[in-house]
Design an enzyme around this catalytic site. Structure first.
Site, short mmCIF file in Angstrom:
data_model
loop_
_atom_site.label_atom_id
_atom_site.label_comp_id
_atom_site.label_asym_id
_atom_site.label_seq_id
_atom_site.Cartn_x
_atom_site.Cartn_y
_atom_site.Cartn_z
N LYS A 20 50.57 22.87 76.97
CA LYS A 20 50.60 24.17 76.26
C LYS A 20 51.91 24.31 75.49
CE LYS A 20 50.18 26.59 80.09
NZ LYS A 20 50.14 25.51 81.07
N ARG A 95 46.96 34.96 82.93
CA ARG A 95 46.67 33.99 83.99
C ARG A 95 45.77 34.59 85.07
NH1 ARG A 95 51.74 30.62 83.08
NH2 ARG A 95 51.47 28.90 84.52
N ARG A 134 58.33 14.89 83.86
CA ARG A 134 58.91 15.72 82.79
C ARG A 134 60.41 15.94 83.03
NH1 ARG A 134 56.39 21.50 81.52
NH2 ARG A 134 56.75 21.80 83.74
N ARG A 167 62.65 20.44 86.15
CA ARG A 167 62.40 21.84 86.52
C ARG A 167 62.19 21.93 88.03
NH1 ARG A 167 57.97 24.68 82.61
NH2 ARG A 167 56.98 25.26 84.56
N ARG A 178 50.85 24.92 92.33
CA ARG A 178 50.56 25.46 90.98
C ARG A 178 49.13 25.10 90.56
NH1 ARG A 178 55.31 22.75 87.85
NH2 ARG A 178 54.46 23.70 85.98
#
Ligand code: AP5
Length: 232
Positions: A20, A95, A134, A167, A178
Site C-alpha cells: 500500500k 480498517r 523491510r 519497524r 497483524r
C-alpha cells in the site's frame, strides 16, 4: 480519459505488507494527491511523545488496531487540511466497518465522494517475507527490502545516507498478529465496498512497476464526474 487531480479520492486497501505504502507514494508522484497513511500519522504521534502517541503506542507495537474513535478523529483532522481538497489516497484506512461507516458519513457531510477502493491482494507467506525483510530509513523514510530492493550499501539509505531500521511491528510474532487482525477485522471491507460498487481488486504479486501499471489502469477507468452510481 485523463483524471483531474481535484476529483480523485481513493482508498488503498490490503493486508500488512501488500505494498500500500509503495503504491501510494507512486500515486502521489503521478497524480499529485497526498497519501494519507494512518499508520504514519500514528507513528509520528508516538515519536513526538504527544498524548495521542502515549494512548496508541501499545496498540501499534503489538499489531492490534487502535480504537476506532481515536483513529477516526486523527483521519478526519488530516482530511480537513487544505491539501486534501484536491483529492487524496487513503493508505490503511478504513480498517473496520465502523471506520468505513464514519468515513462514508464524513464524506457525505462534506458533499464529497470516494471514487474507488483499490484492494491489493497478496498471500500471507509472501507478506511475511516482505515484512521481515523491510528496512526503513530513519531520516527520509524510504523503504527498502533486504532481498527485493536491497540498498547498495548494507544498512545505509541510497537516497540520503541515513541509517536503515526495522519497524518494531515487523518482528515475526507481531506480523502474525497483524495478519490475524487483518483477516478478522479488515478483510470484511472487501464485501462492504463491493456492495457499494466501487471495489477494484489488484493482484499484488509481481514487479512493483507492473502492479502500479494495473493501479493506473483502474484509476484511468474511474469517472470522477459521474457520482450518480456512488452511494458512499
Ligand atoms: P500501517 O502503517 O498502516 O501498516 P500496515 O497496514 O501493516 O502496512 P505496512 O505499512 O506494513 O505495509 P504496506 O502495505 O504499506 O507495504 P509496503 O509498501 O511498506 O499500520 C501500522 C499499525 O498502525 C497497525 O498495525 C495499527 O496498530 C495502526 N493503525 C494504522 N491504521 C489504523 C486504522 N485505520 N485503524 C486502527 N489502527 C490503525 O511494502 C512492504 C515491503 O514489501 C517493503 O519492503 C517493500 O519494499 C516490499 N514490496 C512492496 N511491493 C512489493 C512487490 N510487489 N514485490 C516485492 N516486494 C514488495
Amino acid at each position: 480519459m485523463s483524471l483531474k487531480k481535484e476529483n480523485l479520492n481513493l482508498i488503498l486497501m490490503g493486508p500488512p505488507g501488500a505494498g500500500k505504502g509503495t503504491q501510494a507514494k507512486m500515486m502521489v508522484d503521478k497524480y499529485g494527491i497526498p497519501q494519507i497513511s494512518t499508520g504514519d500519522l500514528l507513528r509520528a504521534a508516538i515519536s513526538s511523545g504527544s498524548e495521542l502517541g502515549k494512548k496508541v503506542q501499545a496498540f501499534v507495537t503489538s499489531g492490534a488496531l487502535v480504537p476506532d474513535d481515536l483513529v477516526v478523529s486523527v483521519l478526519l483532522n488530516r482530511l480537513s487540511d487544505p491539501d486534501c481538497q484536491a483529492g487524496f489516497v487513503l493508505d490503511g484506512f478504513p480498517r473496520t466497518v465502523c471506520q468505513a461507516d464514519s468515513l462514508g458519513k464524513a464524506m457525505k457531510d462534506r458533499k464529497m465522494i470516494v471514487h474507488g477502493t483499490i484492494a491489493i491482494e497478496v498471500p500471507d507467506q509472501e507478506l511475511i517475507d516482505r515484512l521481515t525483510g523491510r528496512r526503513i530509513c530513519k531520516d527520509c523514510a524510504t523503504s527498502f527490502h533486504l532481498k527485493f530492493s536491497a540498498p547498495k550499501k548494507e544498512g545505509i539509505c541510497d537516497k540520503c545516507g541515513g541509517e536503515l531500521l526495522q519497524r518494531k511491528d515487523d518482528s515475526f510474532e507481531v506480523i502474525s498478529n497483524r495478519l490475524n487482525v487483518y483477516h478478522k477485522q479488515t478483510q470484511p471491507l472487501i464485501e462492504y465496498y463491493r456492495k457499494l460498487k466501487i471495489l477494484h481488486l489488484v493482484d499484488g504479486l509481481g514487479q512493483i512497476e507492473m502492479i502500479f501499471a494495473k493501479v493506473c489502469d483502474i484509476i484511468q477507468g474511474l469517472n470522477p464526474s459521474d457520482s450518480s452510481k456512488i452511494k458512499i
